[in-house]
Scaffold this motif. Sequence first.
Motif, PDB file in Angstrom:
ATOM      1  N   GLU A   1      29.471   1.424   2.795  1.00  0.00           N
ATOM      2  CA  GLU A   1      30.528   2.109   2.057  1.00  0.00           C
ATOM      3  C   GLU A   1      31.738   2.422   2.933  1.00  0.00           C
ATOM      4  O   GLU A   1      32.757   2.889   2.426  1.00  0.00           O
ATOM      5  N   ASN A   2      31.611   2.179   4.227  1.00  0.00           N
ATOM      6  CA  ASN A   2      32.649   2.581   5.178  1.00  0.00           C
ATOM      7  C   ASN A   2      33.585   1.408   5.465  1.00  0.00           C
ATOM      8  O   ASN A   2      33.131   0.344   5.890  1.00  0.00           O
ATOM      9  N   PRO A   3      34.907   1.582   5.271  1.00  0.00           N
ATOM     10  CA  PRO A   3      35.843   0.477   5.538  1.00  0.00           C
ATOM     11  C   PRO A   3      36.162   0.298   7.014  1.00  0.00           C
ATOM     12  O   PRO A   3      37.035  -0.492   7.359  1.00  0.00           O
TER      13      PRO A   3
ATOM     14  N   GLY B   1      41.593   2.950   3.275  1.00  0.00           N
ATOM     15  CA  GLY B   1      40.536   1.953   3.294  1.00  0.00           C
ATOM     16  C   GLY B   1      40.045   1.647   1.897  1.00  0.00           C
ATOM     17  O   GLY B   1      40.134   2.483   0.991  1.00  0.00           O
TER      18      GLY B   1
ATOM     19  N   VAL C   1      36.688  -0.544  -0.120  1.00  0.00           N
ATOM     20  CA  VAL C   1      35.432  -1.291  -0.028  1.00  0.00           C
ATOM     21  C   VAL C   1      35.053  -1.764  -1.424  1.00  0.00           C
ATOM     22  O   VAL C   1      34.955  -0.955  -2.359  1.00  0.00           O
TER      23      VAL C   1
ATOM     24  N   GLN D   1      32.023  -4.001  -3.318  1.00  0.00           N
ATOM     25  CA  GLN D   1      30.692  -4.575  -3.140  1.00  0.00           C
ATOM     26  C   GLN D   1      30.373  -5.530  -4.291  1.00  0.00           C
ATOM     27  O   GLN D   1      29.919  -5.086  -5.354  1.00  0.00           O
TER      28      GLN D   1
ATOM     29  N   ALA E   1      29.586  -6.224   1.206  1.00  0.00           N
ATOM     30  CA  ALA E   1      30.763  -5.361   1.068  1.00  0.00           C
ATOM     31  C   ALA E   1      31.972  -6.042   1.693  1.00  0.00           C
ATOM     32  O   ALA E   1      31.933  -6.441   2.858  1.00  0.00           O
TER      33      ALA E   1
ATOM     34  N   PHE F   1      35.763  -5.337   2.837  1.00  0.00           N
ATOM     35  CA  PHE F   1      36.505  -4.117   3.168  1.00  0.00           C
ATOM     36  C   PHE F   1      37.842  -4.450   3.820  1.00  0.00           C
ATOM     37  O   PHE F   1      38.051  -5.540   4.371  1.00  0.00           O
TER      38      PHE F   1
ATOM     39  N   ASN G   1      41.233  -2.062   5.882  1.00  0.00           N
ATOM     40  CA  ASN G   1      41.697  -0.735   6.265  1.00  0.00           C
ATOM     41  C   ASN G   1      43.063  -0.804   6.922  1.00  0.00           C
ATOM     42  O   ASN G   1      43.470  -1.835   7.456  1.00  0.00           O
TER      43      ASN G   1
ATOM     44  N   SER H   1      35.044  -9.148  11.151  1.00  0.00           N
ATOM     45  CA  SER H   1      36.351  -8.658  10.730  1.00  0.00           C
ATOM     46  C   SER H   1      37.444  -9.242  11.606  1.00  0.00           C
ATOM     47  O   SER H   1      37.202  -9.661  12.744  1.00  0.00           O
TER      48      SER H   1
END
Length: 776
Positions: A122-124, A540, A542, A544, A551, A553, A555, A602
């Motif tokens: 869940e974290n970008p 950010g 995200v 899914q 996910a 993402f 940011n 990334s």
Amino acid sequence: MSVSDTCAQTGSLNGQILTSDGQPAEFVNVGIKDLQIGTITDAKGHFRIKKVPAGNYILYVQLIGYSAIEQYIEVKGETTVPAISLKENAQVLQELLVKGNTNRFAQKESEYIARLPLKNMENPQVYNVVSKEIMQEQIVTDYKSAFKNIPGANSGVSHSSNGRYMNVTRGFNLGNAARNGVGTSSVAEIDPANLERIEAIKGPSGTLYGASLSTFGGLFNRVTKKPFDVFKGQVSLTTGTWNLNRLTADINTPLNDEKTVLFRINTALHGEKSFQDAGFSKTYLVAPTLSIKVNDRLSVLFDAELYGRKGTNIYGNTIASTNVQVSSIDHLKIGYRQSFTNNSIIATTRTQNLYSQINYKISSQWTSQTNIGNSLVEFEFPAMTLNTITDSTVTRNIWDQYTRQVATQVQQNFIGDFKIAGFRNRIVAGLDYSSVNFDFPNTRGAVYDTVNFINPGKRYAAISINEIKNKVAAVTVNSGSSAKYNYMGAYFSDVFNLAENLMVMLSLRVDRFDNKGSYSYTANTTTGLYKQTALSPKFGVVYQPVKEKVAIFANYMNGYQFVAPVNQPDGSVSNFKPQFANQTEAGVKFDVLDNKISATISYYDIKVVNQLRTDMERDPVNGNRFQIQDGNQTSRGIDFELIINPVYGLNILAGYAYNASKLEKANENVNGRRPTNSGAENTANLWASYRLTSGAAKGLGLGAGFNYSGEQFVINNSAREFTIPAYTVMDATVFFEQPGYRIGLKLDNLNNERYWNTSLQPQTPRRFSASVTIKF
């Protein structure tokens, strides 16, 4: 048991699995038998199964190699089942995890990264985690060795005068100023005995952590061990080459029958000699932790780290003179095992870290968290630096110095998890206050002598502590000073769900920096007073496409550094703006096949603005040049991490990082070039371990890996270049682990590679170590 015919309505099933002694049970399979759907528990034993049709079912809970526990349940909307206890205790469960098919290296979940209950998927933001299990498997006896497991973390800069270790990530130097998410000293050595994990948070992270903790490359947060509610402990002895002897102990116990007061203590005694012709280090660590659960709403945690070091020191080597003709450290014929010191030149270090956390549950949706940290570091030493002046000679520069640093941080967070108009919001709103005091009351330096390192003769060994003291005492100029600065920051971050599989993060911080100036003991004056304010946003998103498994993402992140005023050649004073780094990044995270494959890839683009540079058009008669603030730097690259558990007992951690850093608007002699000390353009790491999970030899395992770093620049300008060559270091281990003990053997640098860090210090050749751990 049949499924209800009326299943148009769907809900979710939540719960927690505990061991028989009340510990969270991680990596346990939980599923609904009738529907053949399920999940595994997280680090806190929690599970959640979504999109379950309303009805009656059989819930199963299963450990590898054991029969499943079955329980009748009824799902009605958001359903939470009471905590389910296993028959096995925490120690048995740990054995099952060691032997079973679990991805032991993929322990990503953290309460510190976003300061919110936010999962990795869940974290970008990109981050890496080095767990204590990896450190134990690799027989890590010093802090910097753990960074072999972080993609893009180069060998960094190590100052043995005080044990400080710095690192390079995404083209920028990173210190180690964060401990449990709160500021602490970044200028002292760290013993790994009290570490639960190391979190490498990538990219400029000024929004949550401010300029005092993070740099433009990110920050490292070390998480210390916390107490739990059963008696348990272990004692380890490690010995190895060059008189390595290390004794550690980790003991945990509840202090009352209700198990509301818990205590844990970690200790370490460490001693070793240098592989060079002189040098040694002796250290100790005492780290107690006390946890008190006052009631169902209020809990308090206290912990401390008391650390001391006594040993020899060398700052490293600088190549300042243009008379040095060679262009690489491996071409300089300085002896790899030459220390240029002796064991009478001893420095001492004392470190004290105190920390407390108060958690209060305001309501079912809001929690208050108060963190208070204080650190004290003192150094007292004669120290020495080397300065290479020709292809055959160095000067030995000596210093006599006492240093004291005191840092205090108070942090208040309000953390919420609630819905507005059906949209879930997870919010942290906080305040930071930091105060840092430096004091160098006695700082004197002198050139001790010049040594021909190719033919050193008797002069090389003639150095003595008495002569150093006499030379330094003759220096009349004391360059000692003291300094103080304060930070005050306020921040807000909200992660809200536009849909179940689409999340957006909006964050903002304002920071006020108050530099109280630098006081000179010799001149009896204070200079450099200034105040600056900075705003740091973060965005950010995200998405899914496969819930909790894939996910996508992106940011935008911001970091900043405050810039002191500059006295210009014409007598004027220029007040500058803060320097900013703005990052855009996009990538994909995977967590598939029941956590057997975890990966992140990334691409990031960091642009630094407001750098100071020389104004070449303004050249006063005295030859000095004006400083202007229009310099730019870019840092672009790829971060990749893969953690897989393809078959029973086999765990693999691999990483690759590519970084292209360039000064885009700078002084003519460096414009368009890679900045010095920005690390290697290409780095790679791999660690694979396999252990037998059945049969007479179950618990027997082996591990092997390598670290590759490309060429690095120490000097890079139009007049000359000086580099550290690329290197590859390989390590291997064999171990045998049982419920009551563990035996491990390790070969570090088994290929006996010659390599240097960016302080041009030779790094340790092949080293053997053996470790025995008794568990109880």
